[in-house]
Design a protein around this motif. Structure first.
Motif, PDB file in Angstrom:
ATOM      1  N   GLU A  84     -18.242  23.775  32.428  1.00  9.21           N
ATOM      2  CA  GLU A  84     -18.290  23.031  31.161  1.00  9.21           C
ATOM      3  C   GLU A  84     -18.130  23.994  29.981  1.00  9.21           C
ATOM      4  N   ARG A  88     -14.943  24.014  27.417  1.00 13.20           N
ATOM      5  CA  ARG A  88     -15.245  23.888  25.986  1.00 13.20           C
ATOM      6  C   ARG A  88     -14.624  25.041  25.200  1.00 13.20           C
ATOM      7  N   ASN A  91     -10.838  24.963  25.027  1.00 14.53           N
ATOM      8  CA  ASN A  91     -10.361  23.864  24.199  1.00 14.53           C
ATOM      9  C   ASN A  91     -10.664  24.041  22.710  1.00 14.53           C
ATOM     10  N   LYS A 163      -4.279  19.260  29.570  1.00 10.55           N
ATOM     11  CA  LYS A 163      -5.409  18.329  29.490  1.00 10.55           C
ATOM     12  C   LYS A 163      -6.714  19.102  29.578  1.00 10.55           C
ATOM     13  N   ILE A 164      -7.739  18.626  28.865  1.00  7.56           N
ATOM     14  CA  ILE A 164      -9.042  19.263  28.951  1.00  7.56           C
ATOM     15  C   ILE A 164      -9.890  18.524  29.984  1.00  7.56           C
ATOM     16  N   ASP A 166     -12.753  16.772  31.684  1.00  8.39           N
ATOM     17  CA  ASP A 166     -13.987  16.206  31.144  1.00  8.39           C
ATOM     18  C   ASP A 166     -15.112  16.305  32.177  1.00  8.39           C
ATOM     19  N   GLU A 167     -16.273  15.740  31.807  1.00  9.27           N
ATOM     20  CA  GLU A 167     -17.453  15.842  32.660  1.00  9.27           C
ATOM     21  C   GLU A 167     -17.213  15.233  34.042  1.00  9.27           C
ATOM     22  N   ASP A 168     -16.524  14.087  34.079  1.00  6.63           N
ATOM     23  CA  ASP A 168     -16.252  13.416  35.355  1.00  6.63           C
ATOM     24  C   ASP A 168     -15.365  14.281  36.243  1.00  6.63           C
ATOM     25  N   TYR A 169     -14.351  14.885  35.627  1.00  6.26           N
ATOM     26  CA  TYR A 169     -13.452  15.752  36.392  1.00  6.26           C
ATOM     27  C   TYR A 169     -14.232  16.922  36.979  1.00  6.26           C
TER      28      TYR A 169
END
Lengths: 186, 186
Positions: A84, A88, A91, A163-164, A166-169
């Motif tokens: 994470e 962050r 990005n 693409k960034i 996300d939490e789910d990924y």
């Protein structure tokens, strides 16, 4: 390094990060950073040969924290925090500028490799080895491949798919990797 | 497309690949390709606006084969062949030139994404779904994440570490990923 010098350096790096939040890397100038930091251009050139090196140092300062491992927590929680933090920072404006320079400039790419990637990789490798020693991860795991499984998809998504993650990924990534490397439950 | 025109196009793309085997991308000229292919410069400019687009098309021609899935073989064997083909093509002169252009040129990056990545990704996704349907892979697998686990580390190694994954690396990668996504043995 004297305190005053360290403070001045830090102020210049912070000014660089602030400027990149509102300007593209290509439109960033040493003059503007100097003015923002309240120093003369010559002060900046005393420490950094060029804009690319200044931006890399600002990136390294930003990446100093957020990548610690806590040996008391499960390795999966540590890696979640790492991934994470990585998504962050890559990005953020300073992270995006750094990746642009790294792909364009071989000298900066080498510094990025030695000062960021290798350092973080060694820490991550120690954490993974500690997880093996604690019986959380299978001893047969190839450490480098396991770390590439965690970090490779993040860079792949950002650099190639733009693409960034996300939490789910990141959550699904961790589940799939841990399924492959975790020691069988007793 | 008429036969003669197709032959001529193919000859120009092959000449491009041959020239890149001995010249860097930056020193490649349309004149040299035309001379190698035995056509006039205007013939090349009739079909390609610039050098970058010509090189991307030469890459796409090279990548046309080697990425087929054989539904009769275990999915792991298919992916091994895919990853070896990918590492080989990305490490060839035409592959290296293409990656350079992709990182520098947003328009080419978009074409690379649409004409290469997405096309191959869709085929790979179908193959993975077929493996789920046959009971080789767990139904709960996130297809995109699973494919990023296979392909992400290859691009990561090449783009960031500037290393070409060898057979041993690909083997370990496959073992770790399959451990995580394979259906439990009965």
């Amino acid at each position: 390094m004297k305190h005053k010098e360290a403070r001045s350096k830090r102020g210049i790096l912070e000014a660089t990060i602030e400027m990149l939040a509102v300007n593209s890397y290509s439109s960033l100038t040493i003059e503007a950073v100097a003015s923002q930091a309240g120093v003369g251009k010559s002060t900046i050139y005393r420490w950094w040969n060029n804009k690319a090196r200044l931006v890399l140092d600002a990136f390294l300062m930003t990446a100093e924290s957020g990548f610690e491992f806590d040996g008391n927590r499960p390795v999966q929680d540590n890696f979640r925090q790492q991934l994470e933090a990585l998504a962050r920072i890559l990005n953020s404006p300073i992270g995006k500028s750094t990746l642009t320079i790294v792909t364009e400039n071989d000298e900066i790419a080498e510094d990025f490799y030695n000062l960021f990637l290798i350092t973080k990789r060694n820490t991550a490798k120690q954490a993974l080895q500690a997880a093996i020693d604690k019986g959380e991860v299978k001893p047969a795991v190839n450490l480098d491949v396991a770390l590439d499984l965690l970090y490779g998809p993040i860079y792949f998504q950002i650099l190639i798919y733009k693409k960034i993650p996300d939490e789910d990924y990141i959550n699904d990534l961790l589940i799939h990797v841990m399924n492959g490397i975790a020691a069988a439950a007793n």
